[in-house]
Design a protein around this motif. Sequence first.
Motif, PDB file in Angstrom:
ATOM      1  N   GLU A   1       9.441  36.695   7.952  1.00 39.52           N
ATOM      2  CA  GLU A   1       9.151  35.272   7.829  1.00 39.52           C
ATOM      3  C   GLU A   1      10.465  34.501   7.836  1.00 39.52           C
ATOM      4  O   GLU A   1      11.357  34.763   7.038  1.00 39.52           O
ATOM      5  CB  GLU A   1       8.386  35.013   6.539  1.00 39.52           C
ATOM      6  N   ILE A   2      10.583  33.565   8.759  1.00 35.56           N
ATOM      7  CA  ILE A   2      11.817  32.800   8.915  1.00 35.56           C
ATOM      8  C   ILE A   2      11.569  31.378   8.425  1.00 35.56           C
ATOM      9  O   ILE A   2      10.666  30.693   8.897  1.00 35.56           O
ATOM     10  CB  ILE A   2      12.274  32.789  10.384  1.00 35.56           C
ATOM     11  N   PHE A   3      12.376  30.955   7.471  1.00 36.74           N
ATOM     12  CA  PHE A   3      12.270  29.610   6.932  1.00 36.74           C
ATOM     13  C   PHE A   3      13.475  28.801   7.399  1.00 36.74           C
ATOM     14  O   PHE A   3      14.593  29.315   7.433  1.00 36.74           O
ATOM     15  CB  PHE A   3      12.246  29.643   5.397  1.00 36.74           C
TER      16      PHE A   3
END
Length: 65
Positions: free
Chosen positions: A26-28
């Motif tokens: 998951e890339i924020f």
Amino acid sequence: MRNTFIIICLLLFNSNLFSQEFKLPEIFPSSPTAAELGKFGADPVNLSTGLPQIEIPLYTIQSGD
């Protein structure tokens, strides 16, 4: 011979396989203050002297068009 083959097949195919359970990370997006830290090293530096290469264009000569 047939019983041995069946036992070997059961042992081989009874194992747990996890080849299809790949999760993408998951890339924020980074916060604005953290993004500004990335601009810190963006200035070009002369590698032999360590001084910044500051260029101020005084005049631009255009030829042709």
